[in-house]
Design an enzyme around this catalytic site. Sequence first.
Site, short mmCIF file in Angstrom:
data_model
loop_
_atom_site.label_atom_id
_atom_site.label_comp_id
_atom_site.label_asym_id
_atom_site.label_seq_id
_atom_site.Cartn_x
_atom_site.Cartn_y
_atom_site.Cartn_z
N LEU A 1 -6.77 42.13 84.50
CA LEU A 1 -6.95 42.37 85.93
C LEU A 1 -6.98 43.86 86.23
O LEU A 1 -6.51 44.68 85.44
CB LEU A 1 -5.84 41.69 86.72
N CYS A 2 -7.50 44.18 87.40
CA CYS A 2 -7.55 45.54 87.91
C CYS A 2 -6.16 46.18 87.81
O CYS A 2 -5.18 45.51 88.13
CB CYS A 2 -8.02 45.49 89.36
N PRO A 3 -6.05 47.38 87.33
CA PRO A 3 -7.07 48.37 86.99
C PRO A 3 -7.37 48.46 85.50
O PRO A 3 -8.00 49.41 85.06
CB PRO A 3 -6.44 49.67 87.47
N ASP B 1 -12.57 39.73 85.54
CA ASP B 1 -12.01 40.06 86.86
C ASP B 1 -13.14 40.43 87.81
O ASP B 1 -13.91 41.36 87.53
CB ASP B 1 -11.02 41.23 86.73
N ASP C 1 -14.81 48.08 91.03
CA ASP C 1 -14.05 49.19 90.43
C ASP C 1 -14.86 50.01 89.44
O ASP C 1 -14.76 51.25 89.43
CB ASP C 1 -12.79 48.66 89.74
#
Length: 80
Positions: A17-19, A44, A50
């Site tokens: 998942l982010c980041p 994701d 992003d």
Amino acid sequence: MSDVPPWDAEIDCEGLLCPLPVLRARKRLILLAPGMVLCVRATDAMAAVDLPHFCTQAGHAYLGAQTEGAVTLHLIRAKG
């Protein structure tokens, strides 16, 4: 994305998942020669936001994305 050349390196960010996809892409891009293409495999959905933003900020070229089932392949050309 049919006119995009084959990539030179690939990182697997599936399930992250982010980041984390951005952080791993940044780390790998540092090692690539200018003009080389990195493929980031991500699941994701936020990677679609992003990664292009990161490329704009860092000077890399975001070449686009292609979906393969649940995985999206994001292509980035290293700055240089």
